[in-house]
Design an enzyme around this catalytic site. Sequence first.
Site, PDB file in Angstrom:
ATOM      1  N   LYS A   1       0.659  -1.229  -0.015  1.00 18.92           N
ATOM      2  CA  LYS A   1      -0.049   0.053   0.034  1.00 18.92           C
ATOM      3  C   LYS A   1       0.885   1.362  -0.061  1.00 18.92           C
ATOM      4  O   LYS A   1       0.457   2.376  -0.472  1.00 18.92           O
ATOM      5  CB  LYS A   1      -0.814  -0.107   1.155  1.00 18.92           C
ATOM      6  CG  LYS A   1      -1.918  -1.026   1.334  1.00 18.92           C
ATOM      7  CD  LYS A   1      -2.841  -1.463   0.314  1.00 18.92           C
ATOM      8  CE  LYS A   1      -3.750  -2.273   0.485  1.00 18.92           C
ATOM      9  NZ  LYS A   1      -3.372  -3.821   0.672  1.00 18.92           N
TER      10      LYS A   1
HETATM   11  C1  LIG Z   1      -3.918  -4.761   0.191  1.00 15.85           C
HETATM   12  C2  LIG Z   1      -3.351  -6.105   0.011  1.00 15.85           C
HETATM   13  C3  LIG Z   1      -3.548  -7.224  -0.885  1.00 15.85           C
HETATM   14  C4  LIG Z   1      -4.710  -6.994  -1.741  1.00 15.85           C
HETATM   15  O1  LIG Z   1      -4.519  -6.009  -2.751  1.00 15.85           O
HETATM   16  P1  LIG Z   1      -5.680  -5.674  -3.585  1.00 15.85           P
HETATM   17  O2  LIG Z   1      -5.212  -4.303  -4.179  1.00 15.85           O
HETATM   18  O3  LIG Z   1      -6.532  -5.232  -2.660  1.00 15.85           O
HETATM   19  O4  LIG Z   1      -6.043  -6.762  -4.399  1.00 15.85           O
HETATM   20  C5  LIG Z   1      -2.710  -8.108  -0.888  1.00 15.85           C
HETATM   21  N1  LIG Z   1      -1.570  -8.328  -0.132  1.00 15.85           N
HETATM   22  C6  LIG Z   1      -1.390  -7.304   0.886  1.00 15.85           C
HETATM   23  C7  LIG Z   1      -0.244  -7.393   1.957  1.00 15.85           C
HETATM   24  C8  LIG Z   1      -2.101  -6.134   0.880  1.00 15.85           C
HETATM   25  O5  LIG Z   1      -2.030  -5.189   1.810  1.00 15.85           O
END
Ligand SMILES: *Cc1c(COP(=O)(O)O)cnc(C)c1O
Length: 492
Positions: free
Chosen positions: A112
């Site tokens: 993120k």
């Molecule tokens: C948010 C997240 C995901 C999923 O990503 P999306 O964009 O919501 O599909 C996978 N792994 C981690 C560690 C995340 O923080």
Amino acid sequence: MTILYTSTQTNQKPISASQAILQGIATDGGLFVPTEFPTFAFDFEEWQTLSYQEMAFRIMTPFFNDFTAKELRDCIAKAYDEKFETPEIAPVVKSGDHYFLELFHGPTLAFKDMALSLLPHLMTIASKKNHSNREIVILTATSGDTGKAAMAAFADVPNTKIIVFYPKDGVSAIQEKQMLTQVGENTFVVAVAGNFDDAQTKVKELLNDHVLINDMAKHGQQFSSANSINIGRLIPQVVYYVYAYIQLVKKGELKAGESLDICVPTGNFGNILAGYFAKKIGLPLDFLLCASNQNNVLTDFFQTGAYDKKRPFYVTSSPSMDILVSSNLERLLYLLTDRDPVEVKQWMTELKLKGSFSLDKKKSERWSDFKAGYASEADTQNTIANEFKENGYVIDPHTAVADFVAKQNEIPQHKTLVVSTASPYKFPKTVVESISGQSIEVDDFAAIQKLNQLTGLSIPAAITALKEATEKNPPVILPADMKAYVQKILDI
Ligand SMILES: *Cc1c(COP(=O)(O)O)cnc(C)c1O
């Protein structure tokens, strides 16, 4: 070409990138999509000489065309700096037959950070551009990682507030501590007695609550979103796919123009959709593999064309993927129906009212670019263990889900990039238990030491700092009380 942003649910008048970023979600409840996609004729020789920041600038320029070059460059320089543990920002590592794109070297140790480091800067400029002197209120539901990354990014940014809702028992101990130790007068974190979908549904509702929005306007406030429903999060994620591909060419692992499969651990469908965008702008990607955990609603959808969220919700070892309503799928459906907002709106309404919708056969044939699979909890643990035993490489449970699905769907001669979304140190207990084959009765911080002893992988600085920090006590509320809570924080 001037790209604007239009809603997935009605034929609204398209708006500029800065307006779309500021608004977060369309007024009809749909999501913003670019009116068209630029195409890049990638000069692979030249691109090998570019830094992450320079690639980010080139990719984002046509998408965010109402930002000046200087504005974009400034945002990028502030986002991708020493906050990241490595100057490469997003390194690619080879382990066994797979390449791993490590997106977890930012301040909160999950992918993120890649987009959220940038978003507050984009938003501040967007606000000025649109002559809005209103305070921006970021409302976010988190499955664990977004909340911390968004708070860290927005903390003490002038003229902003951020309110994060997380499912009380749906995040890891480290994730919870990360959120509860966040400093910044403008950051608020609230635990919800419910799961992520409950929180996300309510947040979407609040973002479209016209009474609330009017009251806020009277008080000089306006909502926006830091979830991947905000286009300002999605577009920056396109960059690392290009960057990864170019790195593989540079290292001699791929020939220029050779196709590459990607496998993405998926929750809200934002990360993999960014991969699809990367393909649409001309990156030679072949299959896009959508990897789910036991909450495998997307696996079923891609295999049958029927989306059905009426099923048990599992709390797994990959909590950031414990999602049954994957918001960004709506954007894919819009693009796959050749931009038919009427059809999309109907499906989304059915999903809301009945909990399911179904595409006809003709429609479901259109996603030949996508494949899907899922990993059970046992598959996830075995994959963590095997990756370490066979290759000495340590991966977190989210990455393991993708690694497993990639192995299950191996196509001879195809090369696969597994997207690695979190540091193993964010989920130390699961990783230690998987590798050692024994359950451990210790807290996450003791598990961190064990993981270090077991694997020799160095502990990220952000984890060490976390141990010392003091935690707040979060309010715990019901989803039904989220609106009142927001009103209280905003003093309206
Ligand atoms: C948010 C997240 C995901 C999923 O990503 P999306 O964009 O919501 O599909 C996978 N792994 C981690 C560690 C995340 O923080």
